[in-house]
Scaffold this active site. Structure first.
Site, PDB file in Angstrom:
ATOM      1  N   HIS A 273      17.007 -11.572  31.738  1.00  0.00           N
ATOM      2  CA  HIS A 273      16.417 -10.656  30.761  1.00  0.00           C
ATOM      3  C   HIS A 273      16.108  -9.296  31.389  1.00  0.00           C
ATOM      4  O   HIS A 273      14.960  -8.849  31.427  1.00  0.00           O
ATOM      5  CB  HIS A 273      15.166 -11.273  30.143  1.00  0.00           C
ATOM      6  N   ASN A 274      17.153  -8.646  31.873  1.00  0.00           N
ATOM      7  CA  ASN A 274      17.026  -7.372  32.565  1.00  0.00           C
ATOM      8  C   ASN A 274      17.699  -6.264  31.762  1.00  0.00           C
ATOM      9  O   ASN A 274      18.094  -6.471  30.611  1.00  0.00           O
ATOM     10  CB  ASN A 274      17.644  -7.489  33.963  1.00  0.00           C
ATOM     11  N   PHE A 275      17.856  -5.091  32.345  1.00  0.00           N
ATOM     12  CA  PHE A 275      18.429  -3.967  31.606  1.00  0.00           C
ATOM     13  C   PHE A 275      19.890  -4.208  31.245  1.00  0.00           C
ATOM     14  O   PHE A 275      20.371  -3.740  30.207  1.00  0.00           O
ATOM     15  CB  PHE A 275      18.295  -2.670  32.407  1.00  0.00           C
ATOM     16  N   HIS A 277      21.182  -6.989  30.300  1.00  0.00           N
ATOM     17  CA  HIS A 277      21.132  -7.759  29.050  1.00  0.00           C
ATOM     18  C   HIS A 277      20.786  -6.835  27.887  1.00  0.00           C
ATOM     19  O   HIS A 277      21.397  -6.920  26.810  1.00  0.00           O
ATOM     20  CB  HIS A 277      20.096  -8.876  29.169  1.00  0.00           C
ATOM     21  N   HIS A 313      14.463  -4.903  22.608  1.00  0.00           N
ATOM     22  CA  HIS A 313      14.146  -6.252  22.133  1.00  0.00           C
ATOM     23  C   HIS A 313      13.589  -7.166  23.222  1.00  0.00           C
ATOM     24  O   HIS A 313      12.885  -8.131  22.921  1.00  0.00           O
ATOM     25  CB  HIS A 313      15.390  -6.897  21.497  1.00  0.00           C
ATOM     26  N   ASP A 314      13.884  -6.923  24.499  1.00  0.00           N
ATOM     27  CA  ASP A 314      13.371  -7.767  25.587  1.00  0.00           C
ATOM     28  C   ASP A 314      12.653  -6.940  26.650  1.00  0.00           C
ATOM     29  O   ASP A 314      12.538  -7.377  27.804  1.00  0.00           O
ATOM     30  CB  ASP A 314      14.508  -8.558  26.238  1.00  0.00           C
ATOM     31  N   ASP A 423      21.920 -10.619  20.300  1.00  0.00           N
ATOM     32  CA  ASP A 423      21.090 -11.152  21.376  1.00  0.00           C
ATOM     33  C   ASP A 423      21.708 -12.394  22.008  1.00  0.00           C
ATOM     34  O   ASP A 423      21.516 -12.654  23.206  1.00  0.00           O
ATOM     35  CB  ASP A 423      19.697 -11.473  20.822  1.00  0.00           C
TER      36      ASP A 423
END
Length: 547
Positions: A273-275, A277, A313-314, A423
């Site tokens: 869940h990083n940039f 993604h 979103h994350d 997503d």
């Protein structure tokens, strides 16, 4: 450490490059830059024999002289000579005319025709500079005045275990009970990473992608692994300008640069869940905008909500899911009363950024527009909570027979579904793109399961990689979660079927076959074990004979 040798072709030259396997990335890049005789501001791209971009680092695999990599200098500083050459202007000729004019003016014999001609040519040069499209990405880079981006160190992580402090002198070994293993980067590592990315982004933020890259960016097959972080930030910026959102909503580009850097700094260095993604979700949403031709029946405002939701979103995801937050009673779970703690946090962080100096990208929206914008972004981000998947899918499936884009409820639901589809879109991509993402996801699973076990809280069964294998996990996820959602979107927009539904079915076939092969292999091993246990060993036979 051992040294590595890499053979490359640079234009019509052949070079042999040596570096150590423990060299830092910047050190390796400088060696390649020297080999290419490139300037400090030049952008280098390395291609393998299959013409795919490779990351220049100490992890490069050595090759043979017969299989040379190709090293290109694909962006150069925008000097007056390079601009003149790109525009077909002879600067030397203008200089000579100017010198002649100056001599005549000093002698009092200026030629009015010459002055008029010089003025006309100068005006034409200025007009060309004004009207020429931005110098091409993978061609010339253009420097411009821009807002200086001051790095703001990220706050301590919320919702995960506290990061280890800066290392003191080596302490004596600690027992295993004193805490979990490090599972993500430290604040100092994040700070250094952000500094390097911001520096590169500022340097190239005005370059413009070529048509080939613009077309690839609209495809679900886009390969993020060929792009560095600062380049992905540039591509996100292009998405806004390509859709004309910067013009429609008066988004100021210097503020955009500051905003996207702040967004980047909030994405942690966790495995999944990083940039990267964030970029892939945004790229898929952007691709769906063009594939479904959403601009034909959605307003620009809806597209703005869609892109910003995908980007944020994350944001500030700690690498541990909602179940962990709730079971561990983290600050996020307590703050949001166990109700989608992560998604609530993503929303709050996204809008907190707008309060930072120079970061309010949407300050030119009217009060009513911003209110609707905020409601839309929150709705889309909250929809990404997988605990709500069945609820949202059921609602979307119910409106398909009577779907009306002019109905606000239907349109809002569609935007939420597009963000959801984006997503969880890795399995719709080519296998060589999707597989590294699966590895990253399982790394986060492993980190969380280990931390749950060490903390003595309820453990998440599907994250126990000793009992769960990739094929069975993928088959269940694709068959019961991903494919039904994609098929429902395909009912409303049949154009997505060949682009998304078919690749997902192909991925399901692949993992089903892998699962079957594992079952067969397990059965074979069990048969072998049974045979061995049923056959007396030589030692036992000798023991029996001795009696």
């Amino acid at each position: 450490m051992t040294s590595k040798t890499v053979f490359v072709s640079i234009s019509d030259r052949k070079e042999q490059i040596e570096f150590r396997s423990d060299d830092k990335v910047d050190e390796v890049i400088e060696v390649f830059r020297a080999a290419a005789e490139a300037n400090p501001n030049d952008l280098l791209k390395l291609y393998n024999t299959n013409n795919k971009v490779m990351i220049i680092s100490a992890d490069l695999k050595p090759n043979a002289p017969t299989a040379r990599y190709r090293l290109d200098v694909v962006a150069v500083p925008c000097t007056s000579d390079t601009v003149a050459q790109a525009l077909g202007i002879d600067i030397g000729r203008l200089d000579r005319k100017l010198e002649s004019l100056e001599r005549k003016m000093n002698c009092g014999t200026e030629d009015t025709d010459l002055v008029h001609q010089m003025r006309q040519e100068t005006d034409e040069l200025i007009e060309k500079l004004k009207n020429t499209a931005r110098l091409s990405w993978l061609g010339l880079s253009k420097t411009s005045d821009h807002l200086e981006l001051d790095y703001v160190a990220p706050p301590p992580p919320v919702g995960g275990p506290p990061p280890p402090p800066p290392p003191p002198p080596p302490p004596p070994p600690k027992p295993a009970t004193q805490g979990p293993t490090k599972v993500f980067s430290t604040p100092s590592e994040d700070e250094e990473r952000c500094r390097n990315v911001f520096r590169k982004f500022r340097q190239y933020c005005e370059v413009q992608p070529t048509k080939e890259i613009r077309d690839l960016l609209k495809r679900p097959t886009f390969d993020n692994w060929q792009w560095e972080d600062h380049e992905m930030m540039i591509l996100i910026k292009h998405m806004f300008t390509e859709l004309g959102l910067h013009t429609t909503f008066h988004l100021e580009m210097p503020v955009f640069n500051q905003w996207i850097c702040q967004v980047y700094s909030k994405y942690k260095g966790v495995p999944f869940h990083n940039f990267k993604h964030c970029f892939m979700v945004t790229q898929m949403a952007y691709g769906l905008i063009w594939l479904i031709e959403l601009p034909q029946f959605l307003q620009d405002f809806d597209l703005l909500v869609l892109l910003v939701s995908a980007i944020c979103h994350d944001i500030d995801h700690p690498g541990f899911n909602n179940a962990y937050q709730i079971n561990c009673r983290t600050a996020l779970a307590l703050r949001y009363n166990d109700i989608s703690p992560l998604e609530n946090h993503h929303c709050a962080t996204a809008f907190e950024i707008l309060q930072k100096p120079g970061c309010n990208l949407f300050r030119n929206l009217s009060t009513e527009q911003f209110k609707r914008f905020r409601e839309g972004v929150i709705r889309c981000i909250m929809a990404t909570d997988m605990a709500r998947h069945n609820e949202l899918h059921k609602a979307f499936k119910a409106v398909i027979p009577v779907f009306d884009i002019n109905e606000k409820e239907h349109k809002d639901l569609l935007l939420s579904i597009i963000v959801k589809v984006s997503d969880i879109s890795n399995e719709a991509r080519p296998m060589d793109v999707a597989m590294p993402w699966l590895e990253a996801l399982f790394k986060e699973f492993s980190n969380q399961f280990r931390l749950e076990r060490e903390s003595g809280i309820a453990m998440t069964p599907f994250m126990d990689l000793e009992k769960v294998n990739k094929p069975s996990s993928q088959v269940g996820f694709i068959k019961f979660v991903l494919l039904p959602l994609y098929q429902t979107l395909g009912e409303l927009f049949p154009v997505v079927i060949p682009e998304l539904v078919w690749p997902v079915k192909k991925a399901l076939d692949y993992w089903t076959e892998m699962e079957r092969a594992l079952v067969v292999e397990k059965q074979r091993k069990e048969i072998e074990i049974n045979k061995l246990s049923a056959t007396p060993s030589k030692i036992m036979i000798n023991v029996m004979r001795s009696r």
